[in-house]
Write a protein that holds these residues in place. Structure first.
Motif, mmCIF file in Angstrom:
data_model
loop_
_atom_site.group_PDB
_atom_site.id
_atom_site.type_symbol
_atom_site.label_atom_id
_atom_site.label_comp_id
_atom_site.label_asym_id
_atom_site.label_seq_id
_atom_site.Cartn_x
_atom_site.Cartn_y
_atom_site.Cartn_z
ATOM 1 N N ARG A 24 -52.876 23.307 33.757
ATOM 2 C CA ARG A 24 -53.250 24.269 32.472
ATOM 3 C C ARG A 24 -54.801 23.764 32.442
ATOM 4 N N ASP A 25 -55.011 22.553 32.180
ATOM 5 C CA ASP A 25 -56.239 21.866 32.249
ATOM 6 C C ASP A 25 -57.307 22.509 33.295
ATOM 7 N N LEU A 26 -56.876 22.274 34.396
ATOM 8 C CA LEU A 26 -57.500 22.822 35.638
ATOM 9 C C LEU A 26 -57.797 24.287 35.626
ATOM 10 N N PHE A 27 -56.702 25.052 35.281
ATOM 11 C CA PHE A 27 -57.026 26.396 35.247
ATOM 12 C C PHE A 27 -57.889 27.071 34.122
ATOM 13 N N LYS A 32 -59.564 27.034 40.519
ATOM 14 C CA LYS A 32 -57.811 27.833 41.150
ATOM 15 C C LYS A 32 -57.282 26.635 41.583
ATOM 16 N N ALA A 33 -55.882 26.987 40.981
ATOM 17 C CA ALA A 33 -54.944 25.786 41.025
ATOM 18 C C ALA A 33 -53.630 26.510 41.141
ATOM 19 N N GLY A 34 -52.482 25.728 41.895
ATOM 20 C CA GLY A 34 -51.328 26.073 41.885
ATOM 21 C C GLY A 34 -50.458 25.170 41.173
ATOM 22 N N TYR A 35 -49.158 25.479 40.727
ATOM 23 C CA TYR A 35 -48.241 24.489 39.935
ATOM 24 C C TYR A 35 -46.874 24.791 40.598
ATOM 25 N N TYR A 61 -50.597 30.595 46.825
ATOM 26 C CA TYR A 61 -51.668 30.133 46.136
ATOM 27 C C TYR A 61 -52.923 30.077 46.753
ATOM 28 N N ALA A 62 -52.853 29.591 48.247
ATOM 29 C CA ALA A 62 -53.994 29.220 48.957
ATOM 30 C C ALA A 62 -54.695 30.725 49.401
ATOM 31 N N ALA A 63 -53.953 31.775 49.548
ATOM 32 C CA ALA A 63 -54.512 33.128 49.813
ATOM 33 C C ALA A 63 -55.285 33.589 48.713
ATOM 34 N N ALA A 64 -54.841 33.012 47.403
ATOM 35 C CA ALA A 64 -55.709 33.336 46.289
ATOM 36 C C ALA A 64 -56.614 32.498 46.034
ATOM 37 N N GLY A 65 -57.231 31.633 46.602
ATOM 38 C CA GLY A 65 -58.438 30.644 46.602
ATOM 39 C C GLY A 65 -57.993 29.285 45.957
ATOM 40 N N ALA A 66 -56.734 29.035 45.989
ATOM 41 C CA ALA A 66 -56.616 27.550 45.185
ATOM 42 C C ALA A 66 -56.842 26.622 46.184
ATOM 43 N N ARG A 67 -57.363 25.447 45.621
ATOM 44 C CA ARG A 67 -57.835 24.236 46.372
ATOM 45 C C ARG A 67 -57.136 23.012 45.637
ATOM 46 N N HIS A 68 -56.397 23.219 44.781
ATOM 47 C CA HIS A 68 -55.720 22.112 43.851
ATOM 48 C C HIS A 68 -54.323 22.606 43.637
ATOM 49 N N LEU A 69 -53.294 21.672 43.681
ATOM 50 C CA LEU A 69 -51.995 21.795 43.530
ATOM 51 C C LEU A 69 -51.375 20.660 42.702
#
Length: 100
Positions: A24-27, A32-35, A61-69
């Motif tokens: 939530r803090d990243l977002f 752009k992050a996934g959980y 998540y990657a397709a949506a641009g996330a670079r943090h998981l």
């Protein structure tokens, strides 16, 4: 490169809330992050299903641009974290014990 933060608790006391707060803090900060909570993506004992679902979620998540998981791995610590991080191309893994 993808930053993978893996939180685990050997006693499985439910530190998924701690992992969710990290996500939530990243977002909230515009990252752009996934959980993924491993308990939420399969049935207890069916590791193949969990692994397939983990891969599928990461691809989304990657397709949506996330670079943090951010991952909550229950009781699963470093060895399991490294196996799953291997499913994320270019992963930089940080493993932390939750509840501290």
């Amino acid at each position: 490169m993808t930053e993978v933060i893996w939180l685990y608790d050997p006693a499985e006391r439910g530190q998924s809330a701690e992992a969710w707060a990290m996500y939530r803090d990243l977002f909230t900060n515009g990252t752009k992050a996934g959980y993924i909570d491993l308990h939420d993506i399969g049935w207890h004992g069916d590791e193949r299903l969990v692994r397939r679902n983990f891969e599928a979620l990461w691809r989304i998540y990657a397709a949506a641009g996330a670079r943090h998981l951010v991952v909550f791995g229950g009781a699963a610590g470093g060895e399991v974290a490294r196996e799953y991080a291997g499913l994320v191309p270019g992963a930089k893994l940080t493993v932390r014990r939750g509840g501290r």
